[in-house]
Design a protein around this motif. Structure first.
Motif, PDB file in Angstrom:
ATOM      1  N   ILE A 238     103.177  12.222  57.208  1.00  0.00           N
ATOM      2  CA  ILE A 238     102.891  13.641  57.430  1.00  0.00           C
ATOM      3  C   ILE A 238     102.898  13.995  58.914  1.00  0.00           C
ATOM      4  O   ILE A 238     103.573  14.936  59.333  1.00  0.00           O
ATOM      5  CB  ILE A 238     101.543  14.025  56.799  1.00  0.00           C
ATOM      6  CG1 ILE A 238     101.533  13.653  55.311  1.00  0.00           C
ATOM      7  CG2 ILE A 238     101.285  15.520  56.972  1.00  0.00           C
ATOM      8  CD1 ILE A 238     102.646  14.290  54.510  1.00  0.00           C
ATOM      9  N   VAL A 239     102.151  13.261  59.695  1.00  0.00           N
ATOM     10  CA  VAL A 239     102.059  13.578  61.124  1.00  0.00           C
ATOM     11  C   VAL A 239     103.427  13.504  61.793  1.00  0.00           C
ATOM     12  O   VAL A 239     103.830  14.411  62.546  1.00  0.00           O
ATOM     13  CB  VAL A 239     101.057  12.643  61.827  1.00  0.00           C
ATOM     14  CG1 VAL A 239     101.102  12.858  63.341  1.00  0.00           C
ATOM     15  CG2 VAL A 239      99.650  12.881  61.299  1.00  0.00           C
ATOM     16  N   SER A 240     104.162  12.435  61.532  1.00  0.00           N
ATOM     17  CA  SER A 240     105.481  12.291  62.169  1.00  0.00           C
ATOM     18  C   SER A 240     106.441  13.388  61.736  1.00  0.00           C
ATOM     19  O   SER A 240     107.281  13.838  62.524  1.00  0.00           O
ATOM     20  CB  SER A 240     106.069  10.914  61.839  1.00  0.00           C
ATOM     21  OG  SER A 240     106.259  10.767  60.445  1.00  0.00           O
ATOM     22  N   LEU A 241     106.317  13.854  60.476  1.00  0.00           N
ATOM     23  CA  LEU A 241     107.168  14.938  60.000  1.00  0.00           C
ATOM     24  C   LEU A 241     106.826  16.250  60.688  1.00  0.00           C
ATOM     25  O   LEU A 241     107.709  16.969  61.178  1.00  0.00           O
ATOM     26  CB  LEU A 241     107.014  15.074  58.478  1.00  0.00           C
ATOM     27  CG  LEU A 241     107.720  16.262  57.825  1.00  0.00           C
ATOM     28  CD1 LEU A 241     109.225  16.148  57.998  1.00  0.00           C
ATOM     29  CD2 LEU A 241     107.352  16.355  56.349  1.00  0.00           C
ATOM     30  N   LEU A 242     105.535  16.580  60.748  1.00  0.00           N
ATOM     31  CA  LEU A 242     105.124  17.868  61.314  1.00  0.00           C
ATOM     32  C   LEU A 242     105.416  17.957  62.809  1.00  0.00           C
ATOM     33  O   LEU A 242     105.684  19.053  63.331  1.00  0.00           O
ATOM     34  CB  LEU A 242     103.632  18.084  61.058  1.00  0.00           C
ATOM     35  CG  LEU A 242     103.221  18.186  59.578  1.00  0.00           C
ATOM     36  CD1 LEU A 242     101.717  18.397  59.455  1.00  0.00           C
ATOM     37  CD2 LEU A 242     103.971  19.313  58.888  1.00  0.00           C
ATOM     38  N   ARG A 243     105.385  16.853  63.517  1.00  0.00           N
ATOM     39  CA  ARG A 243     105.662  16.883  64.953  1.00  0.00           C
ATOM     40  C   ARG A 243     107.115  17.245  65.264  1.00  0.00           C
ATOM     41  O   ARG A 243     107.436  17.564  66.410  1.00  0.00           O
ATOM     42  CB  ARG A 243     105.324  15.527  65.572  1.00  0.00           C
ATOM     43  CG  ARG A 243     103.834  15.280  65.712  1.00  0.00           C
ATOM     44  CD  ARG A 243     103.574  13.988  66.449  1.00  0.00           C
ATOM     45  NE  ARG A 243     102.133  13.757  66.631  1.00  0.00           N
ATOM     46  CZ  ARG A 243     101.637  12.708  67.287  1.00  0.00           C
ATOM     47  NH1 ARG A 243     102.456  11.810  67.821  1.00  0.00           N
ATOM     48  NH2 ARG A 243     100.338  12.557  67.403  1.00  0.00           N
ATOM     49  N   ARG A 244     107.969  17.178  64.270  1.00  0.00           N
ATOM     50  CA  ARG A 244     109.371  17.552  64.469  1.00  0.00           C
ATOM     51  C   ARG A 244     109.606  19.049  64.298  1.00  0.00           C
ATOM     52  O   ARG A 244     110.691  19.542  64.559  1.00  0.00           O
ATOM     53  CB  ARG A 244     110.256  16.759  63.503  1.00  0.00           C
ATOM     54  CG  ARG A 244     110.366  15.281  63.874  1.00  0.00           C
ATOM     55  CD  ARG A 244     110.941  14.459  62.736  1.00  0.00           C
ATOM     56  NE  ARG A 244     111.271  13.110  63.152  1.00  0.00           N
ATOM     57  CZ  ARG A 244     110.394  12.134  63.340  1.00  0.00           C
ATOM     58  NH1 ARG A 244     109.104  12.377  63.152  1.00  0.00           N
ATOM     59  NH2 ARG A 244     110.770  10.933  63.726  1.00  0.00           N
TER      60      ARG A 244
END
Length: 509
Positions: A238-244
Protein backbone atom coordinates in the motif's frame (compact mmCIF):
# COMPACT_ATOMS: atom_id res chain seq x y z
CA UNK A 1 -56.12 14.87 -19.77
CA UNK A 2 -56.00 11.03 -19.88
CA UNK A 3 -52.96 8.82 -19.22
CA UNK A 4 -52.04 8.50 -22.89
CA UNK A 5 -52.12 12.26 -23.42
CA UNK A 6 -49.96 12.87 -20.36
CA UNK A 7 -47.47 10.22 -21.50
CA UNK A 8 -47.33 11.74 -24.98
CA UNK A 9 -46.63 15.18 -23.52
CA UNK A 10 -43.86 13.79 -21.27
CA UNK A 11 -42.08 11.79 -23.95
CA UNK A 12 -41.94 14.86 -26.18
CA UNK A 13 -40.41 16.99 -23.45
CA UNK A 14 -36.70 17.45 -24.16
CA UNK A 15 -35.79 17.44 -20.47
CA UNK A 16 -37.43 14.07 -19.75
CA UNK A 17 -36.21 12.30 -22.87
CA UNK A 18 -32.49 12.89 -22.44
CA UNK A 19 -32.31 10.01 -19.95
CA UNK A 20 -34.72 7.06 -20.04
CA UNK A 21 -35.15 4.14 -17.62
CA UNK A 22 -36.50 0.91 -19.08
CA UNK A 23 -36.60 -1.15 -15.91
CA UNK A 24 -38.41 -1.48 -12.60
CA UNK A 25 -36.58 -1.49 -9.28
CA UNK A 26 -38.07 -3.08 -6.16
CA UNK A 27 -36.51 -1.56 -3.00
CA UNK A 28 -38.00 -4.27 -0.78
CA UNK A 29 -35.86 -7.08 -2.17
CA UNK A 30 -33.50 -4.90 -4.23
CA UNK A 31 -34.31 -6.59 -7.52
CA UNK A 32 -34.57 -5.28 -11.07
CA UNK A 33 -37.24 -6.46 -13.49
CA UNK A 34 -38.25 -5.54 -17.05
CA UNK A 35 -41.18 -3.37 -18.05
CA UNK A 36 -44.29 -5.09 -19.37
CA UNK A 37 -44.31 -6.27 -22.97
CA UNK A 38 -47.21 -3.92 -23.70
CA UNK A 39 -45.23 -0.90 -22.49
CA UNK A 40 -42.09 -1.94 -24.37
CA UNK A 41 -44.05 -2.56 -27.57
CA UNK A 42 -45.52 0.91 -27.47
CA UNK A 43 -42.18 2.58 -26.84
CA UNK A 44 -40.33 0.58 -29.48
CA UNK A 45 -42.97 0.98 -32.19
CA UNK A 46 -44.26 4.52 -31.64
CA UNK A 47 -42.32 6.61 -29.15
CA UNK A 48 -38.60 5.83 -29.54
CA UNK A 49 -38.57 6.38 -33.34
CA UNK A 50 -39.80 9.93 -32.70
CA UNK A 51 -37.45 10.89 -29.88
CA UNK A 52 -34.40 8.68 -30.54
CA UNK A 53 -32.32 11.63 -31.75
CA UNK A 54 -32.71 13.36 -28.36
CA UNK A 55 -31.76 10.45 -26.10
CA UNK A 56 -28.36 10.71 -24.45
CA UNK A 57 -28.62 8.09 -21.67
CA UNK A 58 -30.26 4.67 -21.37
CA UNK A 59 -30.77 2.57 -18.23
CA UNK A 60 -31.60 -0.95 -19.40
CA UNK A 61 -31.93 -4.47 -18.02
CA UNK A 62 -30.90 -7.57 -19.91
CA UNK A 63 -34.34 -8.69 -21.16
CA UNK A 64 -35.05 -5.51 -23.11
CA UNK A 65 -31.61 -4.41 -24.31
CA UNK A 66 -31.84 -5.70 -27.88
CA UNK A 67 -35.42 -4.52 -28.40
CA UNK A 68 -34.62 -1.00 -27.23
CA UNK A 69 -31.32 -0.59 -29.07
CA UNK A 70 -32.77 -2.01 -32.33
CA UNK A 71 -35.90 0.16 -32.20
CA UNK A 72 -34.39 3.17 -33.97
CA UNK A 73 -31.22 5.23 -34.41
CA UNK A 74 -29.71 7.06 -31.43
CA UNK A 75 -27.12 9.47 -32.84
CA UNK A 76 -26.62 11.26 -29.51
CA UNK A 77 -26.56 8.25 -27.18
CA UNK A 78 -23.31 8.32 -25.22
CA UNK A 79 -24.18 6.97 -21.76
CA UNK A 80 -25.29 3.37 -21.32
CA UNK A 81 -26.14 1.60 -18.05
CA UNK A 82 -26.86 -2.14 -18.16
CA UNK A 83 -28.30 -3.89 -15.10
CA UNK A 84 -28.83 -7.50 -14.05
CA UNK A 85 -26.83 -8.78 -17.00
CA UNK A 86 -25.81 -12.37 -17.57
CA UNK A 87 -22.63 -13.36 -19.33
CA UNK A 88 -24.35 -14.82 -22.41
CA UNK A 89 -26.15 -11.58 -23.21
CA UNK A 90 -22.98 -9.60 -22.54
CA UNK A 91 -20.80 -11.84 -24.72
CA UNK A 92 -23.29 -11.43 -27.57
CA UNK A 93 -23.70 -7.68 -27.13
CA UNK A 94 -19.97 -6.94 -26.94
CA UNK A 95 -19.02 -9.13 -29.87
CA UNK A 96 -17.23 -7.15 -32.57
CA UNK A 97 -19.45 -8.91 -35.13
CA UNK A 98 -22.60 -7.52 -33.53
CA UNK A 99 -23.97 -4.61 -35.60
CA UNK A 100 -24.87 -2.75 -32.41
CA UNK A 101 -21.27 -2.82 -31.27
CA UNK A 102 -20.21 -1.30 -34.58
CA UNK A 103 -22.87 1.43 -34.43
CA UNK A 104 -22.03 2.56 -30.91
CA UNK A 105 -18.28 1.94 -30.83
CA UNK A 106 -17.42 5.63 -31.26
CA UNK A 107 -20.48 7.03 -29.48
CA UNK A 108 -20.42 5.46 -26.01
CA UNK A 109 -18.24 7.46 -23.64
CA UNK A 110 -19.72 6.19 -20.35
CA UNK A 111 -20.68 2.58 -19.61
CA UNK A 112 -22.06 0.95 -16.46
CA UNK A 113 -22.57 -2.81 -16.31
CA UNK A 114 -23.56 -5.05 -13.40
CA UNK A 115 -24.15 -8.80 -13.56
CA UNK A 116 -26.83 -10.79 -11.83
CA UNK A 117 -25.76 -13.02 -8.95
CA UNK A 118 -27.12 -16.47 -9.64
CA UNK A 119 -27.15 -18.73 -6.60
CA UNK A 120 -25.10 -21.93 -6.83
CA UNK A 121 -23.66 -20.87 -10.18
CA UNK A 122 -20.11 -21.57 -11.25
CA UNK A 123 -17.48 -18.82 -10.87
CA UNK A 124 -17.59 -16.38 -13.76
CA UNK A 125 -14.37 -14.47 -13.15
CA UNK A 126 -12.63 -15.73 -16.28
CA UNK A 127 -15.67 -14.97 -18.46
CA UNK A 128 -16.17 -11.51 -16.97
CA UNK A 129 -12.48 -10.77 -17.50
CA UNK A 130 -12.89 -11.58 -21.19
CA UNK A 131 -15.99 -9.36 -21.40
CA UNK A 132 -14.06 -6.51 -19.77
CA UNK A 133 -11.32 -6.80 -22.38
CA UNK A 134 -13.89 -6.88 -25.22
CA UNK A 135 -15.47 -3.66 -23.96
CA UNK A 136 -12.13 -1.86 -24.04
CA UNK A 137 -11.50 -3.11 -27.57
CA UNK A 138 -14.93 -2.23 -28.99
CA UNK A 139 -15.62 1.20 -27.47
CA UNK A 140 -12.80 3.31 -28.80
CA UNK A 141 -14.01 6.55 -27.19
CA UNK A 142 -14.81 5.17 -23.74
CA UNK A 143 -13.92 7.59 -20.95
CA UNK A 144 -15.82 6.26 -17.92
CA UNK A 145 -16.37 2.56 -17.12
CA UNK A 146 -18.05 0.95 -14.12
CA UNK A 147 -17.69 -2.82 -14.42
CA UNK A 148 -19.46 -5.17 -12.01
CA UNK A 149 -18.41 -3.11 -8.96
CA UNK A 150 -19.96 -5.44 -6.32
CA UNK A 151 -18.43 -8.70 -7.55
CA UNK A 152 -17.17 -11.39 -5.19
CA UNK A 153 -13.75 -13.02 -5.53
CA UNK A 154 -15.14 -15.77 -7.79
CA UNK A 155 -16.70 -13.23 -10.15
CA UNK A 156 -14.08 -10.46 -10.07
CA UNK A 157 -11.76 -9.56 -12.93
CA UNK A 158 -8.42 -11.39 -13.24
CA UNK A 159 -6.01 -9.12 -15.08
CA UNK A 160 -3.40 -11.86 -15.37
CA UNK A 161 -5.74 -13.49 -17.92
CA UNK A 162 -6.20 -10.43 -20.12
CA UNK A 163 -3.11 -8.30 -19.47
CA UNK A 164 -2.24 -8.09 -23.18
CA UNK A 165 -5.70 -7.06 -24.42
CA UNK A 166 -7.01 -4.88 -21.56
CA UNK A 167 -5.65 -1.54 -22.77
CA UNK A 168 -7.22 1.88 -23.26
CA UNK A 169 -5.76 5.25 -24.22
CA UNK A 170 -9.04 7.12 -23.60
CA UNK A 171 -10.28 5.80 -20.25
CA UNK A 172 -10.32 8.53 -17.61
CA UNK A 173 -12.46 6.96 -14.87
CA UNK A 174 -12.73 3.30 -13.80
CA UNK A 175 -14.77 1.57 -11.07
CA UNK A 176 -14.04 -2.16 -10.78
CA UNK A 177 -13.70 -5.19 -8.49
CA UNK A 178 -10.56 -7.24 -9.08
CA UNK A 179 -9.68 -10.67 -7.78
CA UNK A 180 -6.29 -9.99 -6.19
CA UNK A 181 -3.96 -7.15 -5.28
CA UNK A 182 -1.68 -7.75 -8.25
CA UNK A 183 -4.67 -7.12 -10.52
CA UNK A 184 -4.88 -3.65 -8.99
CA UNK A 185 -1.17 -3.13 -9.56
CA UNK A 186 -1.47 -4.29 -13.16
CA UNK A 187 -4.17 -1.68 -13.68
CA UNK A 188 -1.55 0.93 -12.90
CA UNK A 189 1.31 -0.39 -15.03
CA UNK A 190 0.76 2.11 -17.86
CA UNK A 191 -2.01 0.40 -19.85
CA UNK A 192 -4.46 3.13 -18.76
CA UNK A 193 -2.16 6.11 -19.05
CA UNK A 194 -4.99 8.68 -19.12
CA UNK A 195 -6.67 7.39 -15.96
CA UNK A 196 -7.57 10.18 -13.53
CA UNK A 197 -10.05 8.40 -11.25
CA UNK A 198 -9.77 4.82 -10.01
CA UNK A 199 -12.12 3.12 -7.55
CA UNK A 200 -11.03 -0.48 -7.00
CA UNK A 201 -12.25 -3.21 -4.66
CA UNK A 202 -9.72 -5.98 -4.08
CA UNK A 203 -11.33 -9.31 -3.25
CA UNK A 204 -8.16 -11.08 -2.06
CA UNK A 205 -4.61 -10.14 -1.12
CA UNK A 206 -1.44 -12.24 -1.16
CA UNK A 207 1.79 -10.92 0.31
CA UNK A 208 4.06 -12.50 -2.27
CA UNK A 209 2.50 -10.37 -4.97
CA UNK A 210 3.97 -7.21 -3.47
CA UNK A 211 7.04 -7.50 -5.71
CA UNK A 212 5.13 -6.27 -8.77
CA UNK A 213 6.46 -2.87 -9.76
CA UNK A 214 4.31 0.14 -10.58
CA UNK A 215 5.56 3.21 -12.40
CA UNK A 216 4.99 6.78 -11.22
CA UNK A 217 1.33 7.76 -11.70
CA UNK A 218 1.35 11.49 -12.51
CA UNK A 219 -2.17 11.61 -14.00
CA UNK A 220 -4.09 9.91 -11.21
CA UNK A 221 -6.10 12.45 -9.21
CA UNK A 222 -8.58 10.33 -7.22
CA UNK A 223 -7.85 6.87 -5.86
CA UNK A 224 -10.09 4.63 -3.76
CA UNK A 225 -9.02 1.22 -2.44
CA UNK A 226 -11.33 -1.12 -0.56
CA UNK A 227 -10.72 -4.66 0.69
CA UNK A 228 -12.18 -6.89 3.41
CA UNK A 229 -9.13 -9.16 3.35
CA UNK A 230 -6.19 -8.56 5.65
CA UNK A 231 -3.19 -6.90 4.06
CA UNK A 232 -0.02 -8.45 5.45
CA UNK A 233 2.58 -6.25 3.77
CA UNK A 234 1.17 -2.76 4.26
CA UNK A 235 4.46 -0.96 3.61
CA UNK A 236 5.46 -2.99 0.57
CA UNK A 237 2.02 -3.04 -1.06
CA UNK A 238 0.00 0.00 0.00
CA UNK A 239 2.60 2.56 1.02
CA UNK A 240 4.82 1.94 -2.00
CA UNK A 241 1.79 2.19 -4.31
CA UNK A 242 0.46 5.44 -2.84
CA UNK A 243 3.87 7.14 -2.97
CA UNK A 244 3.74 6.87 -6.76
CA UNK A 245 0.60 9.00 -6.89
CA UNK A 246 2.45 12.30 -6.73
CA UNK A 247 -0.42 14.45 -7.99
CA UNK A 248 -3.33 12.78 -6.22
CA UNK A 249 -5.86 15.17 -4.77
CA UNK A 250 -8.27 12.72 -3.14
CA UNK A 251 -7.61 9.40 -1.39
CA UNK A 252 -10.04 6.83 0.06
CA UNK A 253 -8.80 3.80 2.02
CA UNK A 254 -11.15 1.15 3.39
CA UNK A 255 -8.84 -1.69 4.44
CA UNK A 256 -7.83 -4.22 7.10
CA UNK A 257 -4.15 -4.59 7.93
CA UNK A 258 -2.22 -7.33 9.72
CA UNK A 259 0.45 -5.58 11.79
CA UNK A 260 3.46 -7.11 13.53
CA UNK A 261 4.83 -4.38 15.80
CA UNK A 262 2.47 -1.40 16.05
CA UNK A 263 -1.01 -0.36 15.11
CA UNK A 264 -1.47 2.00 12.19
CA UNK A 265 -1.96 5.46 13.67
CA UNK A 266 -1.89 9.10 12.66
CA UNK A 267 1.88 9.34 12.76
CA UNK A 268 2.32 6.45 10.35
CA UNK A 269 -0.28 7.77 7.92
CA UNK A 270 1.29 11.21 7.97
CA UNK A 271 4.97 10.21 7.75
CA UNK A 272 4.68 7.26 5.37
CA UNK A 273 1.92 8.46 3.04
CA UNK A 274 0.56 11.98 3.34
CA UNK A 275 3.83 13.93 3.18
CA UNK A 276 4.59 12.11 -0.07
CA UNK A 277 1.32 13.30 -1.64
CA UNK A 278 1.73 17.11 -1.56
CA UNK A 279 -1.41 17.90 -3.56
CA UNK A 280 -3.73 15.78 -1.47
CA UNK A 281 -6.60 17.84 -0.03
CA UNK A 282 -9.13 15.10 0.84
CA UNK A 283 -8.35 11.94 2.78
CA UNK A 284 -11.17 9.60 3.83
CA UNK A 285 -10.19 6.41 5.61
CA UNK A 286 -11.60 3.45 7.49
CA UNK A 287 -8.75 1.24 8.69
CA UNK A 288 -8.70 -1.80 10.95
CA UNK A 289 -5.25 -2.90 12.10
CA UNK A 290 -4.81 -6.22 13.90
CA UNK A 291 -1.99 -7.34 16.20
CA UNK A 292 -1.66 -10.89 17.48
CA UNK A 293 -0.85 -11.14 21.17
CA UNK A 294 2.08 -13.42 20.35
CA UNK A 295 3.62 -10.56 18.32
CA UNK A 296 3.10 -7.84 20.92
CA UNK A 297 2.43 -7.61 24.64
CA UNK A 298 2.41 -3.84 25.21
CA UNK A 299 -0.46 -2.05 23.53
CA UNK A 300 -1.06 1.70 23.36
CA UNK A 301 -4.12 3.24 24.96
CA UNK A 302 -6.93 4.68 22.90
CA UNK A 303 -5.92 8.13 24.18
CA UNK A 304 -2.43 7.61 22.75
CA UNK A 305 -3.83 6.68 19.33
CA UNK A 306 -6.09 9.75 19.41
CA UNK A 307 -3.12 12.00 20.09
CA UNK A 308 -1.33 10.77 16.94
CA UNK A 309 -4.01 12.52 14.88
CA UNK A 310 -3.40 15.95 16.40
CA UNK A 311 -2.06 17.18 13.05
CA UNK A 312 -5.22 16.22 11.17
CA UNK A 313 -6.60 19.73 11.64
CA UNK A 314 -9.43 19.62 9.11
CA UNK A 315 -10.79 16.20 9.96
CA UNK A 316 -12.53 14.56 12.89
CA UNK A 317 -11.02 11.14 13.53
CA UNK A 318 -12.58 8.39 15.67
CA UNK A 319 -10.36 5.74 17.25
CA UNK A 320 -11.21 2.58 19.16
CA UNK A 321 -9.05 -0.25 20.52
CA UNK A 322 -10.43 -3.68 21.42
CA UNK A 323 -8.65 -6.65 23.01
CA UNK A 324 -9.89 -10.18 22.36
CA UNK A 325 -8.31 -12.52 24.88
CA UNK A 326 -10.04 -15.64 23.60
CA UNK A 327 -9.09 -14.85 20.01
CA UNK A 328 -5.55 -13.90 20.98
CA UNK A 329 -5.47 -10.58 19.17
CA UNK A 330 -6.22 -6.88 19.49
CA UNK A 331 -7.58 -4.47 16.91
CA UNK A 332 -7.41 -0.74 16.41
CA UNK A 333 -10.13 0.90 14.36
CA UNK A 334 -9.52 4.40 13.02
CA UNK A 335 -11.80 6.27 10.67
CA UNK A 336 -12.60 9.75 9.46
CA UNK A 337 -15.96 11.11 10.57
CA UNK A 338 -18.60 11.49 9.19
CA UNK A 339 -18.40 7.83 8.19
CA UNK A 340 -18.78 7.33 4.43
CA UNK A 341 -18.89 3.55 3.97
CA UNK A 342 -22.14 1.59 3.65
CA UNK A 343 -20.72 -1.21 5.80
CA UNK A 344 -19.65 -1.06 9.44
CA UNK A 345 -18.09 -4.32 10.64
CA UNK A 346 -16.86 -5.64 14.00
CA UNK A 347 -18.70 -3.26 16.28
CA UNK A 348 -18.00 -4.11 19.92
CA UNK A 349 -19.23 -2.93 23.30
CA UNK A 350 -16.66 -0.13 23.04
CA UNK A 351 -18.72 1.51 20.29
CA UNK A 352 -18.79 5.26 20.97
CA UNK A 353 -22.09 6.04 19.28
CA UNK A 354 -22.71 8.69 16.67
CA UNK A 355 -24.99 8.94 13.67
CA UNK A 356 -24.17 6.86 10.58
CA UNK A 357 -26.73 7.67 7.90
CA UNK A 358 -24.75 6.04 5.06
CA UNK A 359 -24.48 2.62 6.70
CA UNK A 360 -26.90 -0.10 5.58
CA UNK A 361 -24.98 -3.20 6.72
CA UNK A 362 -23.78 -3.77 10.29
CA UNK A 363 -21.85 -6.60 11.95
CA UNK A 364 -21.66 -6.85 15.75
CA UNK A 365 -18.96 -8.97 17.39
CA UNK A 366 -17.56 -9.25 20.89
CA UNK A 367 -16.32 -11.77 23.44
CA UNK A 368 -18.45 -10.04 26.08
CA UNK A 369 -22.27 -10.09 25.97
CA UNK A 370 -24.26 -7.40 24.23
CA UNK A 371 -26.88 -5.96 26.55
CA UNK A 372 -30.17 -4.27 25.85
CA UNK A 373 -28.74 -0.75 26.09
CA UNK A 374 -26.08 -1.55 23.50
CA UNK A 375 -28.65 -2.83 20.98
CA UNK A 376 -30.72 0.28 21.61
CA UNK A 377 -27.69 2.44 20.81
CA UNK A 378 -27.13 0.48 17.58
CA UNK A 379 -30.72 1.14 16.47
CA UNK A 380 -30.26 4.88 17.08
CA UNK A 381 -26.85 5.13 15.42
CA UNK A 382 -27.82 3.24 12.25
CA UNK A 383 -31.35 4.39 11.33
CA UNK A 384 -31.12 3.10 7.75
CA UNK A 385 -29.63 -0.31 8.53
CA UNK A 386 -30.93 -3.03 6.22
CA UNK A 387 -28.71 -5.94 7.22
CA UNK A 388 -27.60 -6.93 10.70
CA UNK A 389 -25.26 -9.76 11.67
CA UNK A 390 -24.77 -10.53 15.35
CA UNK A 391 -21.90 -12.78 16.45
CA UNK A 392 -21.68 -13.34 20.18
CA UNK A 393 -21.54 -16.65 22.02
CA UNK A 394 -22.03 -15.17 25.50
CA UNK A 395 -25.31 -15.25 27.39
CA UNK A 396 -27.05 -12.00 28.29
CA UNK A 397 -26.13 -10.81 31.79
CA UNK A 398 -29.28 -8.98 32.84
CA UNK A 399 -31.95 -11.29 31.41
CA UNK A 400 -33.14 -12.30 34.87
CA UNK A 401 -33.68 -8.65 35.81
CA UNK A 402 -35.66 -8.10 32.62
CA UNK A 403 -37.82 -11.16 33.22
CA UNK A 404 -38.81 -9.79 36.61
CA UNK A 405 -40.17 -6.71 34.89
CA UNK A 406 -42.79 -8.55 32.86
CA UNK A 407 -43.97 -5.53 30.93
CA UNK A 408 -40.48 -4.12 30.40
CA UNK A 409 -41.84 -0.70 31.31
CA UNK A 410 -38.46 0.81 32.13
CA UNK A 411 -36.94 -0.19 28.79
CA UNK A 412 -37.22 1.82 25.59
CA UNK A 413 -38.38 0.15 22.39
CA UNK A 414 -35.57 -0.97 20.10
CA UNK A 415 -36.73 -0.32 16.55
CA UNK A 416 -35.14 -1.50 13.31
CA UNK A 417 -37.64 -0.06 10.79
CA UNK A 418 -35.55 -0.67 7.66
CA UNK A 419 -34.11 -4.06 8.54
CA UNK A 420 -34.48 -6.65 5.78
CA UNK A 421 -32.02 -9.38 6.76
CA UNK A 422 -30.97 -10.60 10.19
CA UNK A 423 -28.22 -13.17 10.72
CA UNK A 424 -28.15 -14.83 14.16
CA UNK A 425 -26.32 -17.98 13.07
CA UNK A 426 -23.36 -17.33 15.38
CA UNK A 427 -25.37 -15.79 18.21
CA UNK A 428 -26.17 -17.24 21.64
CA UNK A 429 -29.72 -18.52 21.99
CA UNK A 430 -30.51 -15.55 24.25
CA UNK A 431 -30.28 -13.18 21.29
CA UNK A 432 -32.57 -15.37 19.22
CA UNK A 433 -35.17 -15.20 21.97
CA UNK A 434 -34.62 -11.47 22.36
CA UNK A 435 -35.27 -10.70 18.70
CA UNK A 436 -38.19 -13.08 18.27
CA UNK A 437 -40.11 -12.77 21.53
CA UNK A 438 -39.13 -9.62 23.39
CA UNK A 439 -41.95 -7.07 23.36
CA UNK A 440 -39.52 -4.18 23.23
CA UNK A 441 -37.87 -5.33 20.00
CA UNK A 442 -39.74 -3.85 17.01
CA UNK A 443 -38.93 -5.61 13.75
CA UNK A 444 -40.50 -4.82 10.36
CA UNK A 445 -42.53 -7.20 8.26
CA UNK A 446 -41.03 -9.26 5.43
CA UNK A 447 -37.83 -10.02 7.36
CA UNK A 448 -35.29 -12.65 6.29
CA UNK A 449 -33.80 -14.51 9.28
CA UNK A 450 -30.84 -16.90 9.29
CA UNK A 451 -30.48 -18.90 12.53
CA UNK A 452 -29.27 -22.19 14.00
CA UNK A 453 -32.00 -24.81 14.04
CA UNK A 454 -31.36 -25.82 17.66
CA UNK A 455 -31.62 -22.23 18.85
CA UNK A 456 -34.89 -21.84 16.99
CA UNK A 457 -36.19 -25.08 18.47
CA UNK A 458 -35.16 -23.94 21.95
CA UNK A 459 -36.80 -20.51 21.96
CA UNK A 460 -40.04 -21.78 20.41
CA UNK A 461 -40.32 -24.65 22.94
CA UNK A 462 -40.03 -27.17 20.14
CA UNK A 463 -42.40 -25.08 17.99
CA UNK A 464 -45.23 -24.97 20.51
CA UNK A 465 -44.78 -21.41 21.83
CA UNK A 466 -47.65 -19.27 20.59
CA UNK A 467 -47.20 -16.28 22.89
CA UNK A 468 -48.49 -13.08 21.34
CA UNK A 469 -47.22 -10.70 20.23
CA UNK A 470 -44.00 -12.04 18.76
CA UNK A 471 -41.81 -11.36 15.74
CA UNK A 472 -42.08 -14.86 14.25
CA UNK A 473 -45.10 -13.85 12.25
CA UNK A 474 -43.10 -11.08 10.59
CA UNK A 475 -40.67 -13.48 8.91
CA UNK A 476 -41.06 -13.88 5.18
CA UNK A 477 -38.04 -16.18 4.79
CA UNK A 478 -36.33 -18.40 7.36
CA UNK A 479 -32.92 -19.98 6.76
CA UNK A 480 -31.34 -22.83 8.69
CA UNK A 481 -29.60 -26.16 8.09
CA UNK A 482 -30.72 -28.71 7.08
CA UNK A 483 -33.84 -27.13 5.63
CA UNK A 484 -34.82 -30.21 3.62
CA UNK A 485 -35.62 -32.19 6.80
CA UNK A 486 -38.27 -29.96 8.29
CA UNK A 487 -41.19 -31.47 10.15
CA UNK A 488 -44.88 -30.72 9.81
CA UNK A 489 -44.72 -29.03 13.22
CA UNK A 490 -42.25 -26.44 11.89
CA UNK A 491 -44.35 -25.88 8.78
CA UNK A 492 -47.43 -25.25 10.90
CA UNK A 493 -45.55 -22.92 13.24
CA UNK A 494 -44.13 -20.88 10.36
CA UNK A 495 -47.11 -21.38 8.09
CA UNK A 496 -46.63 -18.09 6.19
CA UNK A 497 -42.84 -18.28 6.02
CA UNK A 498 -40.68 -19.69 3.24
CA UNK A 499 -38.14 -22.08 4.81
CA UNK A 500 -34.79 -22.37 3.05
CA UNK A 501 -31.30 -23.73 3.57
CA UNK A 502 -28.85 -21.42 5.32
CA UNK A 503 -26.48 -21.63 2.34
CA UNK A 504 -29.03 -19.59 0.36
CA UNK A 505 -28.87 -16.71 2.79
CA UNK A 506 -27.06 -13.85 1.15
CA UNK A 507 -26.64 -10.33 2.42
CA UNK A 508 -27.12 -7.81 -0.37
CA UNK A 509 -24.04 -5.52 -0.74
Amino acid sequence: MDVNQRLTRIVHDTYFTRSLYFLEYSPDNETISPLSDLTLDRFCSKILPEIGHRIQTFYLERMSIKRILHATNYPNLNNLSLYDMDYEVAMSLFDDKNPLAYVFKNQISSLFISFNMVKKSLPKGMIYSDIFAKILTIFTNLRCLTFNPCASFLDAVFFTLIHKTAVSSTLVELHISVAEIHDCLNLLDGRFDKLHILHVTVCNIYSWLSEIKVEVLPNLRIFSLSSDYKIHDFDEVIVSLLRRMLNSEELHLNIRVKCYEKFIDGYKLKNDILIHMPRLHKFIFNIFSILNHCDQTNFPSNEHIEKTFEYFYDEKVITCIDHFEEGGYSQCHIYSYPYKSKVYNNITNNFQGGLFTNVTEVLLYDEHPFEYEFLLQISKSFPFMKELTLRNSKSLNNKQLRKLNKNNEILSIIGYPNLKRLDLTDAHVDYVELFLFDRKIALPNNLHLCVEYRSLENVTYNFTRYTRPNNCEKLTDLYFYPADQISERIKRYFSYTCIRCSSDFRLCK
